[in-house]
Design an enzyme around this catalytic site. Structure first.
Site, PDB file in Angstrom:
ATOM      1  N   THR A 207     -15.240 -29.535  17.174  1.00 12.23           N
ATOM      2  CA  THR A 207     -14.159 -28.654  17.738  1.00 12.23           C
ATOM      3  C   THR A 207     -14.005 -29.692  18.841  1.00 12.23           C
ATOM      4  O   THR A 207     -12.468 -29.234  19.037  1.00 12.23           O
ATOM      5  CB  THR A 207     -15.524 -27.463  18.534  1.00 12.23           C
ATOM      6  OG1 THR A 207     -16.191 -26.951  17.425  1.00 12.23           O
ATOM      7  CG2 THR A 207     -14.870 -26.628  19.236  1.00 12.23           C
TER       8      THR A 207
ATOM      9  N   PHE B 162     -22.285 -26.645  13.236  1.00  9.60           N
ATOM     10  CA  PHE B 162     -22.525 -27.816  13.326  1.00  9.60           C
ATOM     11  C   PHE B 162     -21.390 -27.757  13.998  1.00  9.60           C
ATOM     12  O   PHE B 162     -20.641 -28.783  14.132  1.00  9.60           O
ATOM     13  CB  PHE B 162     -22.584 -29.162  12.605  1.00  9.60           C
ATOM     14  CG  PHE B 162     -23.754 -28.478  11.521  1.00  9.60           C
ATOM     15  CD1 PHE B 162     -25.212 -27.807  11.393  1.00  9.60           C
ATOM     16  CD2 PHE B 162     -23.546 -27.590  10.159  1.00  9.60           C
ATOM     17  CE1 PHE B 162     -26.220 -27.497  10.940  1.00  9.60           C
ATOM     18  CE2 PHE B 162     -24.427 -27.109   9.561  1.00  9.60           C
ATOM     19  CZ  PHE B 162     -25.582 -27.169   9.452  1.00  9.60           C
ATOM     20  N   CYS B 163     -20.631 -27.211  15.092  1.00 10.77           N
ATOM     21  CA  CYS B 163     -19.089 -26.995  15.684  1.00 10.77           C
ATOM     22  C   CYS B 163     -18.349 -27.536  14.923  1.00 10.77           C
ATOM     23  O   CYS B 163     -17.424 -28.685  15.400  1.00 10.77           O
ATOM     24  CB  CYS B 163     -19.593 -28.067  16.328  1.00 10.77           C
ATOM     25  SG  CYS B 163     -21.189 -27.705  18.437  1.00 10.77           S
ATOM     26  N   ASN B 164     -18.255 -27.526  13.465  1.00 10.17           N
ATOM     27  CA  ASN B 164     -17.001 -28.117  12.619  1.00 10.17           C
ATOM     28  C   ASN B 164     -16.943 -26.696  11.400  1.00 10.17           C
ATOM     29  O   ASN B 164     -17.630 -26.684  10.323  1.00 10.17           O
ATOM     30  CB  ASN B 164     -17.800 -29.415  11.946  1.00 10.17           C
ATOM     31  CG  ASN B 164     -17.058 -29.605  11.399  1.00 10.17           C
ATOM     32  OD1 ASN B 164     -15.895 -29.469  10.567  1.00 10.17           O
ATOM     33  ND2 ASN B 164     -17.378 -31.257  11.008  1.00 10.17           N
TER      34      ASN B 164
END
Length: 889
Positions: free
Chosen positions: A159, A429-431
């Site tokens: 992110t 997972f911030c992806n």
């Protein structure tokens, strides 16, 4: 099963072979090796990571763990030396400055480079480093005299990388996402570019290692892109490369003499576990002079004027970009981090080989596990085959499947893993880019899920039968074969115990999430018995029969309950009336229940229910999850004496007044319950010492202040926000369970336990306020409203259970079997019991809830059906909500 992972002899022979250390050794590929010399790993775990105990920590991609000697070395350093502000000029300040410079050189040495090539700029982490590049890169905006710049980033990026486009957009620079597969295909067909005169600067950012899947992208891209042999997009100009190395450098060496990106972003807690909140941007000295900076803070100025626009920056690149006083003590801790890591492991090459050996083995076994019908137990999301540590890091991303190939939600897997003390990471997972790519989530799906109420980081794992995320495990330098083996035994245990269970293909729909209401299930008695269908406008009598509301009723107010017009009564001819069998309140959050036969009802639920809670020295609530012994604390309330007496074995009883002390000497403070701010006051030193002695740790007893109203922000079925006042509960004012549901679950659990299970014990584990005697198991999940005497309640959703039910309320001992059995019995979720809210505020304490009272539940056949009601028949706006998955404790 006993609730423990299956013993060695209980496992099928082929699986015993797969889980053996011999198999692990045989399958260890080239480029992988286990441990750090004879006995090194075992000694390390015993001396440096004793705090792990029986914990299986598998979230090293989130953060690795710091060893004991790192912390000791750092604290000894601080105890022996005085470190002043490095911007001062005295002796202690000079010591700090020189130590920081030494650490800068140590970092460069770690990445095999020197100060002649790279400069270290300390930041608060890799995110701040990435943001700094976005703000200072020499962009040429759209509409200028020259061709404009482009910011390109790999869609498999964190992110923090994607977020750079917010900065570039303000600068009028176009951002272009690049798909990894497209760039890999372009690499295969790369050609030498012709000489260009265009010098427009462009920036391409990609991760050295995907934090989602562990895929390692070629470091050769760096030079190929800079030289023009590889093109992220077909745009003339000069390309620079920003390498997001945060995930990569946690377990792999990065040699900056071989690969020379222009910028490298790192976070040190990924490498050492401590300190947190500290990272760095490594800047190649050739690009450093071109970086632009508008803001200047303390320490960055060689000279400036306050009354005139004059500013001259310092000559040092690092000092020009490190605004304010840097985190100098944390930077000093890095020296001890490098020293300790080198001493324990011998360096990053050894860590790379060790962690890959574990991930390769775990991947191999997971890929092998099948159901009897040949269906795989897990679906692994990877772009590599784990054949080499050069293409794959120690991260495995997957979802667990049932025999039909349907995904079991990640929150369910996480919840079961916690029973085995296994710590994993779940979600996206911030992806989001990688999550979309591997799980097949479209852009429209993401937007639709957001509208339905799903946000990053919550536990909504399945929407419309499709996953919103996955499970990730990752290994660190102190991980062991036993960690991998225990995790694999856990996967086998939960699937062996449920291999004959067929789960529904859908757990929740986007529409039900959007409306924040669980659709009622239709049992045979409501769908097939036409005789049970009555007029929508009806009133329940205390006989359990129904009459049209046009009939004039002459019954006492306390013996009837008005039902919403759209409600359909739950009624079966000749069925036994439903009654309240038990009433429990929990004066102190997470402590034992106080059973009563009759009790006053207030605006926040049962009077004094969860009005107090125990907190640690930092004011953070202590629950049974952290301290199971809280269930051995027995509070009793004497309404006449207006006192709460607290008892525990081996302790003298102690009393606390139930009337709130509003004196000036009482200190009001702020706390949080389920992320909601609450206002509390301390109950005094005497009771604090009592609890501290009992639990063997510093803690205090606090009470919610009556001056502060905590509201449950739910949504009305029409989307109108409504609120209800809460005590220190997690979700709702009341929790109701059904004895028939308890007995159904008891049959399932008894088959797996060695000792007989008492019904009363099982009831106590579920920590309900109201226990009822419905005849059908789980029929309470069909209800939308219930009435008990003059009290009217709205059902706001199911209670999604956590590991609290695994704690024996009599002993404080844990047994995994309870949550596991509930999971296998209920399918993909662990729902048990329903949350209730007062349908109308209680004007006084004259309303009592009593054992033996008859319960009148109702169903809603169609929430859109509306009929006019008289003012006397209208109810207040109802509360409808979906449980977030946290038990009321």
């Amino acid at each position: 099963m006993s609730g423990q992972p299956p013993s060695w002899t209980e496992l099928p022979v082929p699986w015993r072979e797969l889980l053996s250390f011999q198999y692990f050794q045989r399958t260890c590929p080239s480029g992988a090796s286990y441990g750090y010399g004879r006995g090194g790993l075992r000694e390390m775990r015993e001396s440096e990571f004793r705090k792990l105990g029986g914990m299986i920590y598998l979230d090293h991609a989130g953060t690795t763990l710091f060893p004991h000697s790192l912390l000791k070395g750092f604290t000894d350093d601080l105890s022996e030396n005085v470190y002043g502000n490095p911007h001062s000029q005295h002796i202690s300040s000079k010591l700090t400055y020189d130590t920081i410079e030494h650490v800068r050189y140590r970092i460069l040495q770690h990445f095999n480079t020197t100060a002649e090539d790279y400069t270290i700029i300390f930041t608060s982490g890799s995110t701040a480093a990435l943001k700094l590049v976005a703000e200072t890169f020499p962009w040429i905006p759209e509409g200028s005299m020259h061709p404009s710049s482009r910011f390109c980033y790999l869609t498999d990026s964190h992110t923090s990388v994607v977020g750079m486009r917010g900065v570039t957009a303000v600068m009028n620079v176009l951002s272009v996402p690049v798909n990894p597969k497209e760039l890999l295909l372009s690499e295969k067909n790369k050609v030498v570019a012709k000489e260009q005169n265009c010098t427009t600067p462009h920036l391409f950012c990609y991760p050295a290692q995907s934090n989602f899947s562990g895929t390692k992208y070629p470091l050769s891209w760096i030079q190929e892109i800079k030289s023009g042999k590889l093109h992220p997009i077909k745009t003339p100009g000069k390309w620079f490369v920003l390498l997001d190395a945060a995930s990569f450098v946690s377990t792999s060496p990065l040699d900056l003499t071989v690969h020379k990106p222009d910028f490298i972003a790192i976070s040190f807690y990924k490498i050492f576990g401590f300190p947190t909140g500290l990272g760095a941007l490594l800047v190649h000295n050739q690009i450093a002079p071109s970086m632009r900076k508008t803001y200047f803070g303390g320490g960055t100025a060689a000279a400036y004027l306050a009354g005139e626009d004059f500013f001259s920056p310092r000559q040092s690149v690092a000092e020009r970009f490190e605004d304010g006083t840097i985190s100098f003590l944390d930077i000093i801790a890095l020296k001890h981090g490098f020293d300790t890591l080198e001493r324990l492991t011998g360096g990053m090459k050894n860590i790379k080989c060790h962690t890959f050996a574990l991930s390769h083995y775990t991947y191999t076994v997971l890929s092998t596990l099948k159901y009897a019908n040949g269906a795989p137990i897990v679906r692994i999301y990877s772009d590599a085959d784990f054949s080499s540590p050069d293409v794959q890091g120690p991260i495995i991303n997957f979802n667990v499947l049932d025999e039909n190939g349907d995904i079991i939600g990640y929150s369910q897997v996480d919840k079961l893993a916690s029973l085995y003390n296994i710590h994993v990471r779940t979600g996206c997972f911030c992806n989001t880019g990688a999550c979309q790519q591997h799980l097949g989530i479209s852009n429209e799906d993401v937007k639709r899920n957001l509208q339905a109420g799903h946000v990053c980081g919550d536990d909504v794992d399945i929407i419309d039968g499709r996953p919103t995320g996955s499970v990730r495990i990752s290994f660190g330098y102190m991980s062991t074969f036993e960690d991998a083996q225990t995790f694999l035994k856990f996967i086998i245990a939960i699937r062996l115990s449920e291999s004959d269970i067929k789960f529904p293909s859908q757990t929740i729909t986007g529409e039900t999430m959007k409306e924040s209401v669980v659709s009622p299930l239709q049992n045979d008695h409501t769908s097939n018995n036409n005789a049970d269908k009555y007029s929508l406008k009806s009133i329940i009598l205390d006989t359990g029969h129904w009459t049209n509301s046009s009939t004039v009723l002459k019954t006492p107010e306390a013996n009837r309950a008005v039902v919403s017009e759209s409600a359909i009564p739950v009624y079966r001819s000749g069925s036994k009336p439903i009654t309240v069998t038990n009433i429990y309140l929990y004066p102190i959050k997470s402590c034992s229940a106080y059973e009563v036969s009759e009790w006053p009802v207030g605006n926040q639920g049962l009077l004094y229910d969860r009005s107090w809670m125990v907190v640690n020295q930092n004011g953070v609530c202590i629950s049974q999850k952290q301290e199971p012994r809280l269930c051995l604390v027995h509070p009793l309330i004497d309404l006449e004496q207006k006192m709460m007496v607290i008892k525990a074995e081996g302790m003298d009883p102690i009393s606390v007044p139930v009337e709130e002390n509003t004196g000036k000497e009482i200190q009001i403070s702020q706390s949080k319950v389920c992320a909601h701010r609450i206002q509390t006051y301390d109950c005094g030193q005497k009771i604090a010492e009592w609890f501290s002695e009992l639990l063997g740790r510093q803690c205090r007893l606090i009470r919610q202040s009556s001056d502060f109203k905590r509201h449950a922000n739910q949504k009305h079925e029409k989307g109108q926000a409504t609120t209800g006042s809460l005590s220190l509960v997690n979700e709702a004012q009341y929790l109701l369970i059904n004895t028939a549901s308890i007995l159904h679950l008891k049959e399932q659990i008894t088959e797996r336990l060695e000792d007989p299970l008492q019904t009363e014990e099982l009831i106590q584990r579920f920590r309900a306020n109201i226990v009822i005697s419905a005849t059908e198991s789980f029929e309470e999940e069909e209800w939308t409203e219930i009435s008990i005497g003059a009290l009217h309640f709205k059902v706001v959703g199911p209670c999604n259970r956590c590991q609290i039910i695994c704690i024996d309320p009599q002993t404080g001992q844990r047994n995994k079997e309870f949550l596991q059995t509930l999971s296998s019995t209920r399918g993909r979720k662990t729902n048990f019991g329903i949350y209730l809210m007062n349908q109308a505020p209680c004007s006084s304490l004259q309303n009592n809830l009593s054992v033996g009272s008859q319960v009148f539940p109702v169903l809603k056949e169609d929430t859109e059906i509306q009929s006019p009601l008289s003012n006397e028949e209208k109810h207040q706006d109802s509360f409808l909500g979906l449980s977030s998955g946290t038990c009321t404790i």
